[in-house]
Design an enzyme around this catalytic site. Sequence first.
Site, PDB file in Angstrom:
ATOM      1  N   ARG A  44       0.843  -1.204   0.000  1.00 32.91           N
ATOM      2  CA  ARG A  44       0.000   0.000   0.000  1.00 32.91           C
ATOM      3  C   ARG A  44       0.876   1.251   0.000  1.00 32.91           C
ATOM      4  O   ARG A  44       2.094   1.165   0.110  1.00 32.91           O
ATOM      5  CB  ARG A  44      -0.957  -0.010   1.219  1.00 32.91           C
ATOM      6  CG  ARG A  44      -0.182  -0.387   2.470  1.00 32.91           C
ATOM      7  CD  ARG A  44      -0.500   0.319   3.682  1.00 32.91           C
ATOM      8  NE  ARG A  44      -0.505   1.740   3.588  1.00 32.91           N
ATOM      9  CZ  ARG A  44       0.585   2.520   3.736  1.00 32.91           C
ATOM     10  NH1 ARG A  44       1.789   2.021   3.935  1.00 32.91           N
ATOM     11  NH2 ARG A  44       0.476   3.827   3.681  1.00 32.91           N
ATOM     12  N   GLY A  45       0.180   2.412  -0.102  1.00 29.81           N
ATOM     13  CA  GLY A  45       0.905   3.675  -0.235  1.00 29.81           C
ATOM     14  C   GLY A  45       1.095   3.917  -1.726  1.00 29.81           C
ATOM     15  O   GLY A  45       1.556   3.035  -2.461  1.00 29.81           O
ATOM     16  N   ALA A  46       0.729   5.128  -2.165  1.00 32.52           N
ATOM     17  CA  ALA A  46       0.647   5.401  -3.604  1.00 32.52           C
ATOM     18  C   ALA A  46       1.908   4.998  -4.387  1.00 32.52           C
ATOM     19  O   ALA A  46       1.818   4.237  -5.367  1.00 32.52           O
ATOM     20  CB  ALA A  46       0.300   6.866  -3.822  1.00 32.52           C
ATOM     21  N   ARG A  87      -7.051  -0.561  -7.160  1.00 28.42           N
ATOM     22  CA  ARG A  87      -7.364   0.610  -6.326  1.00 28.42           C
ATOM     23  C   ARG A  87      -7.461   1.829  -7.253  1.00 28.42           C
ATOM     24  O   ARG A  87      -6.566   2.066  -8.044  1.00 28.42           O
ATOM     25  CB  ARG A  87      -6.282   0.821  -5.252  1.00 28.42           C
ATOM     26  CG  ARG A  87      -6.149  -0.382  -4.314  1.00 28.42           C
ATOM     27  CD  ARG A  87      -5.378  -0.041  -3.066  1.00 28.42           C
ATOM     28  NE  ARG A  87      -6.144   0.792  -2.160  1.00 28.42           N
ATOM     29  CZ  ARG A  87      -5.615   1.401  -1.090  1.00 28.42           C
ATOM     30  NH1 ARG A  87      -4.322   1.282  -0.824  1.00 28.42           N
ATOM     31  NH2 ARG A  87      -6.372   2.136  -0.292  1.00 28.42           N
ATOM     32  N   GLN A 194      -3.249   2.858   9.742  1.00 30.33           N
ATOM     33  CA  GLN A 194      -1.905   2.930   9.143  1.00 30.33           C
ATOM     34  C   GLN A 194      -0.954   3.748  10.023  1.00 30.33           C
ATOM     35  O   GLN A 194       0.239   3.489  10.044  1.00 30.33           O
ATOM     36  CB  GLN A 194      -1.977   3.551   7.737  1.00 30.33           C
ATOM     37  CG  GLN A 194      -2.560   2.648   6.669  1.00 30.33           C
ATOM     38  CD  GLN A 194      -4.049   2.814   6.507  1.00 30.33           C
ATOM     39  OE1 GLN A 194      -4.750   3.204   7.438  1.00 30.33           O
ATOM     40  NE2 GLN A 194      -4.560   2.529   5.315  1.00 30.33           N
ATOM     41  N   ASP A 235      -2.137  10.842  -2.644  1.00 29.28           N
ATOM     42  CA  ASP A 235      -2.413   9.763  -3.608  1.00 29.28           C
ATOM     43  C   ASP A 235      -2.633  10.295  -5.014  1.00 29.28           C
ATOM     44  O   ASP A 235      -2.444   9.585  -5.997  1.00 29.28           O
ATOM     45  CB  ASP A 235      -3.627   8.957  -3.161  1.00 29.28           C
ATOM     46  CG  ASP A 235      -3.225   8.014  -2.041  1.00 29.28           C
ATOM     47  OD1 ASP A 235      -3.095   8.496  -0.900  1.00 29.28           O
ATOM     48  OD2 ASP A 235      -2.986   6.827  -2.314  1.00 29.28           O
ATOM     49  N   LYS A 246      -5.290  10.075   2.318  1.00 30.44           N
ATOM     50  CA  LYS A 246      -6.068   9.263   3.263  1.00 30.44           C
ATOM     51  C   LYS A 246      -7.147  10.075   3.958  1.00 30.44           C
ATOM     52  O   LYS A 246      -6.897  11.209   4.395  1.00 30.44           O
ATOM     53  CB  LYS A 246      -5.103   8.653   4.284  1.00 30.44           C
ATOM     54  CG  LYS A 246      -5.740   7.809   5.371  1.00 30.44           C
ATOM     55  CD  LYS A 246      -6.567   6.660   4.821  1.00 30.44           C
ATOM     56  CE  LYS A 246      -5.800   5.723   3.920  1.00 30.44           C
ATOM     57  NZ  LYS A 246      -6.686   4.839   3.119  1.00 30.44           N
TER      58      LYS A 246
END
Length: 349
Positions: A44-46, A87, A194, A235, A246
Amino acid sequence: MKPLEWIDGKLKFLDQTKLPLEEFFCETDDVVFVAEAIKRLAIRGAPLIGIAAAYGVALASLSLNHSVMKEARAHLVSAIDLLASTRPTAINLFWALERQRRVMDAWQADSITDLQNNLLDEAKQIHQEDAEMCERISSFGIELLPNDCSILTHCNAGALATGGRGTAIGIISKAWELGRLKHVYMDETRPLLQGARLTAWEMKQAKIPATLIVDNVAAVLMQQRKIDAVVVGADRISMNGDVANKVGTYSLAVLAKHHGIPFYVAAPVSTIDVQMSTGKDIPIEERDAREVTESFGKRTAPESVNVYSPAFDVTPHEFVTAIVTNQGVHRAPFSVSLKRFIVRRERAG
Ligand code: MRU
């Protein structure tokens, strides 16, 4: 610690859903497994999503052989489509897949080995570039911070979310190394935590003094004058400077403005959506209701309650003090400062 690595024809990645209890690594040669890992936030994380997707396309190409030469393109297109469906919000995913699509389009349909090598080289390049972009963001970002500062951050925009030291956390860790940071406050980041699970884990590893707060405490801290700046990742950033990040980021930005605290966004240029003029059209992912009602295995709401769970929100540009990219510090009017970035990007080829 690297959240993701290419080792001997396989992608090895840290399953972030298991942190902080367990440092569990998965190894796979299957693009479907990579897509699922992105979807369930194991990766995860852009920026990291983009890097993983690029490796995913390289993995998909490894199952090609010369007897299926004609189907090679169709096979890769379906892998790209699968990864693109995981996503919707982080533009880095589509940016990285587009780079792989260009590699595929440049292929002369001769040697499958060449195609496989080229896709892997491109994935490694995207990975390496991201690490370099994190370094540059960190160097530009610390210039914005006062000495002995206390920073509030949201979600996780650190090494776990990127190919390098992180974006927002990159700035924070660099400030710490240079003796300019007093303290970090981390939002827990409901509903998937997170901040609590990942940022707190990273801060502990780096021995950076940090305090975890539930999301609702940010206003109190600002009122108590304990925060000098808010620094978050992104993102997707539209060309007028609106920022998707987020969910909960927007409320922090409004609070920061009210309290006269600078609100900084840190992101590589791969997070800027050059096609999108404002943030209103940014697709916002909605997550499963169970992440809110049953997070981490325990029901915390009545059965069948209605839930609305957007994973991201869009902070309007007027709340953003500056956007720090690997190209420098962009300030309002963002429609002008980010446009300059496109001109530079085009000139750079
Ligand atoms: O749902 P997540 O955990 O992928 O959300 C991550 C964030 O919102 C980060 O702040 C953003 O991707 C930037 S990571 C450098």
